[in-house]
Design a protein around this motif. Structure first.
Motif, PDB file in Angstrom:
ATOM      1  N   ASP A 126       0.835  -1.201   0.000  1.00 56.55           N
ATOM      2  CA  ASP A 126       0.000   0.000   0.000  1.00 56.55           C
ATOM      3  C   ASP A 126       0.870   1.252   0.000  1.00 56.55           C
ATOM      4  O   ASP A 126       0.995   1.930   1.023  1.00 56.55           O
ATOM      5  N   PRO A 127       1.484   1.588  -1.125  1.00 56.78           N
ATOM      6  CA  PRO A 127       2.381   2.744  -1.179  1.00 56.78           C
ATOM      7  C   PRO A 127       1.678   4.032  -0.779  1.00 56.78           C
ATOM      8  O   PRO A 127       0.473   4.197  -0.979  1.00 56.78           O
ATOM      9  N   ASN A 128       2.447   4.945  -0.246  1.00 59.18           N
ATOM     10  CA  ASN A 128       1.919   6.218   0.247  1.00 59.18           C
ATOM     11  C   ASN A 128       1.655   7.177  -0.913  1.00 59.18           C
ATOM     12  O   ASN A 128       2.560   7.643  -1.576  1.00 59.18           O
ATOM     13  N   LEU A 129       0.389   7.469  -1.137  1.00 61.77           N
ATOM     14  CA  LEU A 129       0.029   8.337  -2.258  1.00 61.77           C
ATOM     15  C   LEU A 129       0.633   9.733  -2.137  1.00 61.77           C
ATOM     16  O   LEU A 129       0.849  10.414  -3.129  1.00 61.77           O
ATOM     17  N   GLU A 130       0.912  10.179  -0.924  1.00 63.20           N
ATOM     18  CA  GLU A 130       1.399  11.538  -0.731  1.00 63.20           C
ATOM     19  C   GLU A 130       2.817  11.735  -1.271  1.00 63.20           C
ATOM     20  O   GLU A 130       3.286  12.856  -1.367  1.00 63.20           O
TER      21      GLU A 130
ATOM     22  N   PHE B 100      -4.434   0.810 -10.710  1.00 65.56           N
ATOM     23  CA  PHE B 100      -4.009  -0.444 -10.100  1.00 65.56           C
ATOM     24  C   PHE B 100      -3.325  -0.283  -8.747  1.00 65.56           C
ATOM     25  O   PHE B 100      -2.964  -1.266  -8.116  1.00 65.56           O
ATOM     26  N   ARG B 101      -3.135   0.924  -8.305  1.00 62.50           N
ATOM     27  CA  ARG B 101      -2.285   1.187  -7.151  1.00 62.50           C
ATOM     28  C   ARG B 101      -2.863   0.661  -5.846  1.00 62.50           C
ATOM     29  O   ARG B 101      -2.136   0.126  -4.999  1.00 62.50           O
ATOM     30  N   GLU B 102      -4.156   0.763  -5.671  1.00 61.58           N
ATOM     31  CA  GLU B 102      -4.762   0.361  -4.402  1.00 61.58           C
ATOM     32  C   GLU B 102      -4.873  -1.158  -4.315  1.00 61.58           C
ATOM     33  O   GLU B 102      -5.474  -1.804  -5.166  1.00 61.58           O
TER      34      GLU B 102
END
Length: 390
Positions: free
Chosen positions: A33-37, A154-156
Motif C-alpha cells: 500500500d504505497p503512500n500516495l502523498e 491499479f495502485r490500491e
C-alpha cells in the motif's frame, strides 16, 4: 506437500480477497500500500510521478490538429472495410490513434466480435474459482501486487483495478488450460484494461494469444519457445542492420536474450515511455508481430553511438533506463515505418521458425457452464460499487 483440499482452500482464500476488495475489510500489508502523498502529479495516462512534470499545455493549433484527427478517425470507423487496407489508413495509424477512439479501433483490429462468446468470460472466472490451478492463481496474486504500482487504476491493493485485473487473468487461465498463466501476461492485460472493459480486455487477451498474427501464447508457454526464437531472429537482424554494434555486443557476450526477453514478453512496456508504447501498440495491433522485430532493431540503431561506447554493465543498465529518454514519438514512428519496409524487402520481418506450431494453443478452449448470478461480472461490479459507498 499440501493436499488437494488445502490447495483448494488457499485458492478460495485468494479469490475471496479480490471479491471482497479493500472496502470489504481485506487486510493490506504495508509494502502493498504505497503512500500516495509521495507523488506530486498524475499524467494524462494515469501514471503518478514524484516530481512535477514540465508544463505541456497544447497550443490552440495543436488542439485543432487533435480535433481534426479525431474527426477523421470517426469517419473512417463508419466505413471501416473500405479504408482499412488503404495507404491513407496506414499513414493515420502511424500518426497515432486518438485516445477517444482507441477502444473501438483496437477492438476492430482484433476482431473481438468474432471471438466473443456470450457468458463464457464469467463462466471461465467461476471455473477458475472452483477448480483453477493453485500455482497459477497464487502467481497472479503475487504479480498483481507488484504490477503498475505507480498507476492510479491499479495502485490500491484489492481496489477495483486490481480486482478486475485478477478476474481477467484468472478467467484466461481456464480459457487456455495449456498455458494457464505466466509472468508478463499481467502487463498485457493491464494495458488493455486502460482502454477496454474487463470483458473486452479478456477477449483481446484470447485473440492476442491464439491468433497467428500475434501468437503471444508462444511467449509464455513452458520454456518460452517464441521468446527464444524472436531473440535469435533479432540477433540475425542485428548482424545485418547494425553490424558494427553487433560485433561490439558479441565481443562482450551481450546476447539478445538479456534485453529482448523483457521487450518481447511485455510489448516494450516499462522499457519505453508509455506514450510511445501506445503508439507502438496501435501499429502492432494493426500489422502484427513484424512491428516488434522492427522496433527492437530500431532502438539499437537510435542508440548505436551511445551503446558502442559502453561496457557490458553500462549497456545492461542503459537498456533498462530507456523510459527516461526524451523520444520524439512522431519521429520514432516514421523511422519504424521505414524499418518495417526495409526489413520486409530483406524478408526479415517473419521468424524462419521450425517450432511455430507451439506458438498458438493446441487445445481448444473449453466451454464452461453458466455460473451462479453473484459471480457474474455485472453482479461483482455492483457489489464493488456498493461497498465503496459504505
Amino acid at each position: 506437500m499440501p493436499s488437494d483440499e488445502e490447495l483448494a482452500a488457499a485458492r478460495l482464500e485468494i479469490f475471496e480477497k479480490y471479491e471482497k476488495g479493500r472496502e470489504g475489510g481485506v487486510t493490506v500489508e504495508d509494502w502493498e500500500d504505497p503512500n500516495l502523498e509521495l507523488y506530486a502529479v498524475t499524467d494524462r495516462y494515469g501514471f503518478m510521478h514524484k516530481e512535477r512534470l514540465p508544463a505541456s499545455n497544447p497550443s490552440e493549433k495543436d488542439l485543432e490538429v487533435m480535433r481534426g484527427r479525431a474527426q477523421k478517425w470517426t469517419r473512417m470507423l463508419s466505413k471501416w472495410d473500405g479504408v482499412m487496407k488503404s495507404p491513407v489508413f496506414r499513414r493515420r495509424v502511424f500518426k497515432g490513434v486518438p485516445d477517444g477512439v482507441r477502444l473501438e479501433v483496437w477492438s476492430r483490429f482484433l476482431n473481438l466480435s468474432e471471438i466473443r462468446k456470450e457468458g463464457q468470460y464469467d463462466a471461465a472466472y467461476y471455473a477458475a474459482r472452483e477448480s483453477g490451478n493453485f500455482r497459477d492463481i497464487e502467481q497472479i496474486d503475487k504479480d498483481i501486487a507488484r504490477r503498475f504500482r505507480e498507476h492510479v487504476m491499479f495502485r490500491e491493493r484489492y481496489g477495483p483495478g486490481q480486482q478486475t485485473l485478477f478476474r481477467i487473468l484468472a478467467a484466461y487461465s481456464m480459457y487456455n488450460t495449456e498455458l494457464g498463466y505466466c509472468q508478463g501476461m499481467d502487463s498485457i492485460a493491464g494495458l488493455l484494461m486502460m482502454y477496454m472493459s474487463d470483458e473486452d480486455a479478456y477477449w483481446a487477451m484470447c485473440r492476442l494469444m491464439s491468433s497467428e498474427r500475434y501468437a503471444m501464447h508462444g511467449l509464455y508457454i513452458n520454456e518460452l519457445p517464441k521468446v527464444r526464437e524472436m531473440c535469435a531472429h533479432h540477433g540475425t537482424i542485428r548482424r545485418k542492420v547494425t553490424p558494427k554494434l553487433n560485433r561490439h555486443m558479441e565481443s562482450m557476450g551481450f546476447d539478445p536474450m538479456l534485453y529482448g526477453t523483457k521487450w518481447f514478453m511485455e510489448g516494450f512496456q516499462e522499457r519505453l515511455p508509455f506514450s510511445l508504447v501506445l503508439r507502438l501498440w496501435d501499429v502492432y495491433l494493426y500489422l502484427g508481430e513484424s512491428v516488434m522485430h522492427s522496433m527492437a532493431v530500431l532502438l539499437l540503431k537510435i542508440f548505436k553511438k551511445t551503446l558502442l561506447k559502453q561496457s557490458f554493465e553500462d549497456m545492461h543498465e542503459f537498456m533498462k533506463d530507456l523510459p527516461a529518454y526524451k523520444f520524439d514519438n512522431d519521429e520514432v514512428l516514421d523511422q519504424l515505418d521505414t524499418m518495417l519496409q526495409d526489413l520486409g524487402k530483406q524478408k526479415l520481418t517473419i521468424i524462419p521458425s521450425t517450432h511455430s506450431d507451439s506458438f498458438t494453443p493446441k487445445v481448444a478452449p473449453p466451454e464452461y457452464p453458466e455460473p451462479p448470478e453473484e459471480f457474474k461480472s455485472g453482479s461483482i461490479r455492483r457489489k464493488t460499487r456498493s461497498s465503496s459507498t459504505l
